[in-house]
Write an enzyme that holds these catalytic residues in place. Structure first.
Site, PDB file in Angstrom:
ATOM      1  N   LYS A 106      30.305  35.586  40.005  1.00 22.21           N
ATOM      2  CA  LYS A 106      29.527  34.870  39.404  1.00 22.21           C
ATOM      3  C   LYS A 106      29.553  33.537  39.993  1.00 22.21           C
ATOM      4  O   LYS A 106      30.550  32.642  40.093  1.00 22.21           O
ATOM      5  CB  LYS A 106      29.963  34.661  37.869  1.00 22.21           C
ATOM      6  N   HIS A 118      39.058  45.047  45.390  1.00 21.86           N
ATOM      7  CA  HIS A 118      39.888  45.848  44.190  1.00 21.86           C
ATOM      8  C   HIS A 118      39.968  44.762  43.180  1.00 21.86           C
ATOM      9  O   HIS A 118      40.759  44.228  43.188  1.00 21.86           O
ATOM     10  CB  HIS A 118      40.867  46.316  44.684  1.00 21.86           C
ATOM     11  N   TYR A 121      38.131  39.179  40.008  1.00 18.98           N
ATOM     12  CA  TYR A 121      37.116  38.347  39.525  1.00 18.98           C
ATOM     13  C   TYR A 121      37.077  37.020  40.364  1.00 18.98           C
ATOM     14  O   TYR A 121      37.950  36.253  40.424  1.00 18.98           O
ATOM     15  CB  TYR A 121      37.531  37.690  38.086  1.00 18.98           C
ATOM     16  N   ALA A 135      44.518  43.199  45.632  1.00 12.53           N
ATOM     17  CA  ALA A 135      44.026  43.760  44.388  1.00 12.53           C
ATOM     18  C   ALA A 135      44.486  43.169  43.396  1.00 12.53           C
ATOM     19  O   ALA A 135      45.603  42.662  43.037  1.00 12.53           O
ATOM     20  CB  ALA A 135      44.604  45.285  44.416  1.00 12.53           C
ATOM     21  N   ASN A 141      38.266  30.065  36.476  1.00 11.68           N
ATOM     22  CA  ASN A 141      37.337  28.841  36.487  1.00 11.68           C
ATOM     23  C   ASN A 141      37.453  27.956  35.351  1.00 11.68           C
ATOM     24  O   ASN A 141      36.622  27.117  35.381  1.00 11.68           O
ATOM     25  CB  ASN A 141      36.208  29.366  36.913  1.00 11.68           C
TER      26      ASN A 141
END
Length: 219
Positions: A106, A118, A121, A135, A141
């Site tokens: 995002k 893997h 985020y 992974a 954030n």
């Protein structure tokens, strides 16, 4: 070591012009969505498919049927978007980059050759050429107290003016499995982060982060 020129080789991204006139990499986050829409409109239909209004995918990229691509986003040549990837929007995925199983993106720029393969985020972040996140490693954030993110480099403090800033990874950074990069983390090129680390502040280039008290120069 915090500036765009310190961290990235701009030849390694389709979004080089996004960084023009800016000093710090987090400055590109504010206008990223509008930039993607503007850049996407210039891409050749001979090279890029345009399956949705705000989505452009290079014809030689590989996108698994189960992946979700929300606009605006650009998937550059040779990139691979694997099973169950979730691109929420406002994302540029560079040439031959890998966005893997159950990875969420995002408001990010992934330079060419980046691997987030893997359970990662990555939000409100910029990952330099060939950076790799092991992974389960993530970019956090938002601060727990929801105050604006301030970049820390030794005694220096640089306000970002943003509530959401993830991590800025220089070229060829390696992040170990299950690590958390806290809001506003900056990691210099060619540095390595040990697995299961909680990282904050600024890590110099060509260093190994073992823990907050042990950050050693590579030999």
């Amino acid at each position: 070591m915090l500036t765009i020129s310190d961290l990235f080789r701009l030849d390694d991204t389709i979004a080089a012009s996004l960084f023009a006139g800016k000093t710090y990499p987090w400055e590109v986050l504010e206008g990223l969505s509008a930039y993607i829409l503007q850049l996407g409109a210039t891409l050749s239909p001979e090279e890029f498919d345009h399956p949705a209004e705000d989505v452009w995918i290079a014809k030689d990229a590989k996108v698994f049927p189960s992946a979700y691509l929300g606009g605006p986003c650009i998937i550059d040549h040779g990139a691979e978007i694997r099973h169950g990837a979730f691109i929420r929007g406002s994302a540029i995925v560079g040439k031959k980059a890998v966005v893997g199983n159950s990875v969420e993106l995002k408001n990010v720029v992934l330079f060419d050759g980046v691997q987030v393969p893997h359970y990662n985020y990555v939000g409100d972040s910029v990952l330099g050429s060939h950076a790799h996140m092991g992974a389960g490693s993530i970019t956090s954030n938002v601060k727990s107290d929801k105050t604006l993110v301030v970049i820390r480099a030794g005694e220096e403090r640089i306000p970002t003016g943003r509530k959401k800033v993830g991590a800025m990874l220089g070229d060829y950074v390696e992040v170990g499995c299950n690590s958390v990069l806290n809001p506003g983390t900056v990691i210099g090129p060619h540095s390595h982060i040990y697995p299961i680390s909680s990282v904050r502040g600024t890590i110099p280039p060509h260093h190994i982060y073992k823990n907050e008290r042990e950050i050693i120069a590579k030999r």
